[in-house]
Design an enzyme around this catalytic site. Sequence first.
Site, PDB file in Angstrom:
ATOM      1  N   HIS A  89      17.241 152.761  95.134  1.00 42.20           N
ATOM      2  CA  HIS A  89      16.172 152.768  94.138  1.00 42.20           C
ATOM      3  C   HIS A  89      14.932 152.104  94.728  1.00 42.20           C
ATOM      4  O   HIS A  89      15.004 150.973  95.182  1.00 42.20           O
ATOM      5  CB  HIS A  89      16.604 152.015  92.873  1.00 42.20           C
ATOM      6  CG  HIS A  89      17.641 152.762  92.090  1.00 42.20           C
ATOM      7  ND1 HIS A  89      18.230 152.263  90.961  1.00 42.20           N
ATOM      8  CD2 HIS A  89      18.176 153.991  92.274  1.00 42.20           C
ATOM      9  CE1 HIS A  89      19.086 153.155  90.496  1.00 42.20           C
ATOM     10  NE2 HIS A  89      19.079 154.203  91.277  1.00 42.20           N
ATOM     11  N   ASP A 103      18.027 160.732  93.184  1.00 44.02           N
ATOM     12  CA  ASP A 103      16.690 160.588  93.787  1.00 44.02           C
ATOM     13  C   ASP A 103      15.591 161.131  92.886  1.00 44.02           C
ATOM     14  O   ASP A 103      14.570 161.629  93.371  1.00 44.02           O
ATOM     15  CB  ASP A 103      16.621 161.293  95.154  1.00 44.02           C
ATOM     16  CG  ASP A 103      17.764 160.889  96.054  1.00 44.02           C
ATOM     17  OD1 ASP A 103      18.024 159.688  96.139  1.00 44.02           O
ATOM     18  OD2 ASP A 103      18.406 161.782  96.640  1.00 44.02           O
ATOM     19  N   GLU A 104      15.761 161.036  91.589  1.00 49.98           N
ATOM     20  CA  GLU A 104      14.765 161.583  90.660  1.00 49.98           C
ATOM     21  C   GLU A 104      13.592 160.637  90.447  1.00 49.98           C
ATOM     22  O   GLU A 104      12.616 161.007  89.782  1.00 49.98           O
ATOM     23  CB  GLU A 104      15.404 161.874  89.279  1.00 49.98           C
ATOM     24  CG  GLU A 104      16.503 162.930  89.284  1.00 49.98           C
ATOM     25  CD  GLU A 104      17.884 162.315  89.473  1.00 49.98           C
ATOM     26  OE1 GLU A 104      17.959 161.117  89.817  1.00 49.98           O
ATOM     27  OE2 GLU A 104      18.883 163.024  89.298  1.00 49.98           O
ATOM     28  N   ASP A 136       2.897 165.719  90.957  1.00 44.98           N
ATOM     29  CA  ASP A 136       1.780 165.797  91.908  1.00 44.98           C
ATOM     30  C   ASP A 136       2.141 166.566  93.181  1.00 44.98           C
ATOM     31  O   ASP A 136       1.265 167.154  93.823  1.00 44.98           O
ATOM     32  CB  ASP A 136       1.322 164.372  92.287  1.00 44.98           C
ATOM     33  CG  ASP A 136       2.493 163.508  92.737  1.00 44.98           C
ATOM     34  OD1 ASP A 136       3.450 163.349  91.946  1.00 44.98           O
ATOM     35  OD2 ASP A 136       2.474 163.011  93.879  1.00 44.98           O
ATOM     36  N   LYS A 174      11.418 153.754  89.307  1.00 49.61           N
ATOM     37  CA  LYS A 174      10.098 153.549  88.706  1.00 49.61           C
ATOM     38  C   LYS A 174      10.203 153.458  87.176  1.00 49.61           C
ATOM     39  O   LYS A 174       9.499 152.693  86.538  1.00 49.61           O
ATOM     40  CB  LYS A 174       9.181 154.709  89.114  1.00 49.61           C
ATOM     41  CG  LYS A 174       7.788 154.547  88.596  1.00 49.61           C
ATOM     42  CD  LYS A 174       6.852 155.600  89.126  1.00 49.61           C
ATOM     43  CE  LYS A 174       5.517 155.441  88.441  1.00 49.61           C
ATOM     44  NZ  LYS A 174       4.544 156.431  88.841  1.00 49.61           N
TER      45      LYS A 174
END
Length: 456
Positions: free
Chosen positions: A53, A25-26, A365, A30
Amino acid sequence: MPTSLNPASTPSPSCSVVVGLQWGDEGKGKLVDLLAADHHAVVRYNGGANAGHSVVVKGDRYSLHLIPSGILYPGKAAVIGNGVVVDPWKLAEELDGLAKRGVDTSGLRISSRAHAVLQYHKLEDGLRENLLKRVGAERAPSGPDQAQGAVPVSEIGTTRRGIGPAYADKVQRASAVRMADLSRPEQLREKLAIALALKEPMLRALAPEEPALELPKVLDQALAIGARLSPMVCDTTQYLHAMLRDGKRILFEGANGSLLDVDHGTYPYVTGSTCIASGVGPGTGVPSTRLGRVLGVMKAYSTRVGSGPMPTELKNELGDRIRVKGREFGTTTGRPRRVGWLDLVAVRYSAMINGATGIALTMLDVLAGLDELMVCSAYRVGGELVRDFPPDAYDLAKAEPVYARMPGFAEELGACRQRRELPAGAQRYVEMIEREVGVPVEVVSVGPDRAQTMVS
Ligand code: IMP
């Protein structure tokens, strides 16, 4: 006689792999999406429908479990390699979902050597987990059987997608079903007959209330789904090598995470496959010498789903706050993820075993607004300072994190588009990771959108 080999005869390592440096789940989806633009094919080499993903394309969010995200690019090949365990029904469901949204899935190829996850694998996965939970509870630390100092055995916390049982059958051999077998009725009948003979007694003992597995029914279901998928099933090893001969570049998409690797992860709290970059060779037939870029993806903090030790876990309000801000709930199971501070002992180890050439740092973020950031750079085990990641869960369970404190950053990062636009606190955090891991941070991601990605 020449004294050294001619470097010009080395095949060009024009392929890349994206791999997770933590417990999955890193945000690999993306990065695959970002790199896919420069490659001709995107290939999965491990895992199965346990992976999730997420990719956002033109504002639309896609959650893929088995199909490589290259499918979202018109004209790119998407390949499920032989190292993947394929739940054919889940795959059909995923294909239907994409077709409904207008995605052309004709570029998908599935390895004929990939193993199929059948209904009984999923049943077995769930029943084994229930059993482990029961036995674990009976043998809890206060229980009579608990040996002094032993780590209690508990369920693995699997996704119950049949992953472990399917890989176990692959290694057991005779009864295992490969994708090619799904369109060979006689062969399939033979295999399923053995599989049911082996599994029925166990399933009966663990779940007497479950209806018995009947060969004709299991066979019919398997043949029906085999017929649906057979046009996509082929020898993907030859297919990929033909691409390489044509000078095409291939991107490999690692599923799960390095610390879940069956050999190198926090065993036994791992998945059933080789998640690290060198899994590309056995999982696709493309030798690892073809890999140039090994992009290790890591979050700015740690998460883990399922059981097993996690030294930096935050079981408090701060952990809850990060979980909510980072939307840390499983893509596959919806389970809340365990959340913790960044564990650099773990990441240094993962970068080493993968041979990471660069890091993609995601979710930076999410840390905005915290006054202070804690980073684990070593463990204390039995009074001793340890910088190397312990080899399995039993050793890791004894590790206490040794933290370095860093000032946080108040500013939200979602609008930053270049690394130099990051507030000083965030820049220091990124530089600290580069220093501690010894690998350059090539990408920083500050949000789910493609635009929220800084490449240096
Ligand atoms: P399995 O792969 O379903 O057997 O689960 C084994 C362990 O790996 C469990 O702790 C799962 O939660 C974890 N796991 C498997 N796949 C993923 C993933 O893609 N992301 C995060 N954790 C995963």
